[in-house]
Design an enzyme around this catalytic site. Structure first.
Site, PDB file in Angstrom:
ATOM      1  N   TYR A 157       0.825  -1.209   0.000  1.00 27.00           N
ATOM      2  CA  TYR A 157       0.000   0.000   0.000  1.00 27.00           C
ATOM      3  C   TYR A 157       0.862   1.263   0.000  1.00 27.00           C
ATOM      4  CZ  TYR A 157      -3.473   3.440   1.472  1.00 27.00           C
ATOM      5  OH  TYR A 157      -4.276   4.557   1.550  1.00 27.00           O
ATOM      6  N   LYS A 161       1.237   4.143  -3.025  1.00 26.07           N
ATOM      7  CA  LYS A 161       0.876   5.547  -2.854  1.00 26.07           C
ATOM      8  C   LYS A 161       2.084   6.466  -3.086  1.00 26.07           C
ATOM      9  CE  LYS A 161      -3.503   5.072  -1.974  1.00 26.07           C
ATOM     10  NZ  LYS A 161      -4.538   5.632  -2.863  1.00 26.07           N
TER      11      LYS A 161
END
Length: 199
Positions: A157, A161
Site C-alpha cells: 500500500y 501511494k
C-alpha cells in the site's frame, strides 16, 4: 446525453465513488451544481448509493474495475456519451493489504499496484483526451500519508501511494504544459472509515 441541465454543466468522474472519500467528493460536486459519474467495483453498494442520492439527471453509476483497461475505456465512452463532456477526474479507488513484508504475497502486491497505481494511470490516459475536447480539466489523485513516510504492514500500500505521488508529478509536468489539463495534483490523506461519509 442528458438534457435536463445546460450542456456546459461540469462533469466529474469519481472512482471508488460508492462510499467513503469518493462519495464525499461526489456529494461536494453535486452541492456545487455539477454532475457526477460514480465508478466503483462494488456494484451492490454503488447502486444503493445511486438510489440514495436520487438525482438521475445528475448522477451516473457505472460498475468498473479501474485496473482493467477495457473496462476503463468503456466507462469513459459511456460517461462521455451520457453527459457530453468530462471536466474533472478524481482517482480515489484504492485497496490495501496490511501484512508484514515477508508475509505479503506477490498476488497481493499485484492487486494493490493494479488498483492504486495502474488505475489512476489508465483512467487519466482515457479521460484526459475527453477533457481536451472541451478545453481541458483537472485531475486529482488521492494518495496517502503512507506514500510520504514508511511504516509497518504497508509494503504494498505505501509503495503504491508513493509511486502515485510521483505519477502525479509526471502527469502534471506533461499534461499541464504540453496540453491544457489545468491541474493535476495529489492529496495525501489519513485512513478514513469508508462508511462514515454516508452520515
Amino acid at each position: 446525453m442528458t438534457t435536463s441541465l445546460p450542456a456546459t454543466t461540469p462533469v466529474a468522474v469519481v472512482t471508488g465513488g460508492a462510499r467513503g472519500i469518493g462519495l464525499g467528493v461526489a456529494q461536494w460536486f453535486l452541492a456545487q451544481g455539477g454532475r457526477v459519474a460514480l465508478w466503483d467495483i462494488d456494484a451492490d453498494t454503488l447502486f444503493k448509493t445511486e438510489q440514495a442520492l436520487d438525482q438521475p439527471g445528475r448522477v451516473l453509476a457505472l460498475h468498473v474495475d479501474v485496473s482493467k483497461p477495457d473496462q476503463v475505456q468503456a466507462a469513459t465512452e459511456k460517461t462521455a456519451a451520457h453527459f457530453g463532456r468530462i471536466d474533472s477526474l478524481v482517482n480515489n479507488a484504492g485497496v490495501a493489504v496490511f501484512k508484514p513484508t515477508l508475509e505479503t504475497t506477490f498476488d497481493e502486491w499485484q492487486t494493490v499496484m493494479a488498483t492504486n497505481l495502474s488505475g489512476p494511470f489508465l483512467c487519466t490516459q482515457a479521460i484526459a483526451p475527453v477533457m481536451l475536447r472541451t478545453g481541458g480539466g483537472a485531475v486529482v489523485n488521492i494518495a496517502s500519508i503512507s506514500g510520504l513516510r514508511a511504516s509497518t504492514l504497508r509494503v504494498a500500500y505505501g509503495t503504491s501511494k508513493a509511486a502515485l505521488i510521483h505519477l502525479t508529478k509526471q502527469q502534471a509536468t506533461e499534461l499541464g504544459t504540453v496540453y491544457t489539463v489545468e491541474e493535476v495534483r495529489a492529496i495525501a490523506q489519513h485512513v478514513i472509515h469508508p462508511l462514515r461519509a454516508l452520515a
